[in-house]
Design an enzyme around this catalytic site. Sequence first.
Site, PDB file in Angstrom:
ATOM      1  N   HIS A  89      -4.620   0.055   3.126  1.00 50.15           N
ATOM      2  CA  HIS A  89      -5.278  -0.421   1.904  1.00 50.15           C
ATOM      3  C   HIS A  89      -4.232  -0.879   0.900  1.00 50.15           C
ATOM      4  O   HIS A  89      -3.303  -0.124   0.583  1.00 50.15           O
ATOM      5  CB  HIS A  89      -6.140   0.686   1.293  1.00 50.15           C
ATOM      6  CG  HIS A  89      -7.240   1.147   2.200  1.00 50.15           C
ATOM      7  ND1 HIS A  89      -7.024   2.097   3.175  1.00 50.15           N
ATOM      8  CD2 HIS A  89      -8.541   0.766   2.293  1.00 50.15           C
ATOM      9  CE1 HIS A  89      -8.163   2.298   3.835  1.00 50.15           C
ATOM     10  NE2 HIS A  89      -9.097   1.507   3.321  1.00 50.15           N
ATOM     11  N   ASP A 107      -7.622  -3.301   3.758  1.00 47.76           N
ATOM     12  CA  ASP A 107      -9.015  -3.404   3.332  1.00 47.76           C
ATOM     13  C   ASP A 107      -9.166  -3.305   1.816  1.00 47.76           C
ATOM     14  O   ASP A 107      -8.298  -2.782   1.118  1.00 47.76           O
ATOM     15  CB  ASP A 107      -9.831  -2.275   3.956  1.00 47.76           C
ATOM     16  CG  ASP A 107     -10.195  -2.538   5.407  1.00 47.76           C
ATOM     17  OD1 ASP A 107      -9.656  -3.489   5.991  1.00 47.76           O
ATOM     18  OD2 ASP A 107     -11.011  -1.771   5.958  1.00 47.76           O
TER      19      ASP A 107
END
Length: 280
Positions: A208, A64
């Site tokens: 991430h 993300d």
Amino acid sequence: MKSPARMILATGCALGLLSAPTAAWSAEQPRPAATTTPKPAAKPSAKAKSVDCTKVKCIALTFDDGPGKYADKLLDTLKKHDAKATFFLEGQYVKARPAFAKRMVVEGHDIGNHSYTHPKFTETSAEKIREELQKTQDVVKQATGKYPTTIRPPYGLLDDDTRVIATEMKMPIVLWNGGSRDWATRNEKAIYDEVLKNARRDGVILMHDWVAQTVTVMPKLLTELKKRGYHVVAVSSLPGTKSLKPGEVYPAGSEKDGDLSTDSPTADQNASAESPSDGS
């Protein structure tokens, strides 16, 4: 502010969707007017290897808030290990690092829409949600030649407005069923252990690409996942994704899993949930 009709966690990405009649994701997005001498689309340098996840053990790693500043190193590692991933991109960082986003597409990874500026959709008007998503669609198309085909709402939060808009845009919503807590620990061993603890067949893991320790530990993690029999694939290769309908949530039932809150940055309001700027 509005009260969400429903809050669910969403994570991690994906591929083409569809309107009702078709069985593959293929979002019909507005296309730029044709020119007299159109530039040929870039051909992927690494065609996604065909993996039948109904017959072999698969797992999807999703990233993300990118493209993060370390995305190029992550892509190098994925390429070396013949692994595919799914990147949920923020429009503001695609604008800052378009080459990274383009490389994700060229090398056969899935890309999804993670908004433009990372607002909480449950505290945002429907008009603003629509604007955030469409602006990201446009900037990703400009940078990569392709539109994102799935949505992961910022912070993993969504309500009825988000579902309605995802349906309008003909895009399914991709959540997750396992986390890494990389944003919280920033520790290689902790990230490695958390992912392996949550690994399961057809799992969707939240990570991430702006967390340096995630990128650093990735070679070791991919090696161990392979040793355990996993094929690391994009979300679009997992069972059931080809028949997803606009607005539908994947993995099935993930929206009912209250434990997912421990994976999301919303569990710690002081933790950054966004890809740090590097001045680019």
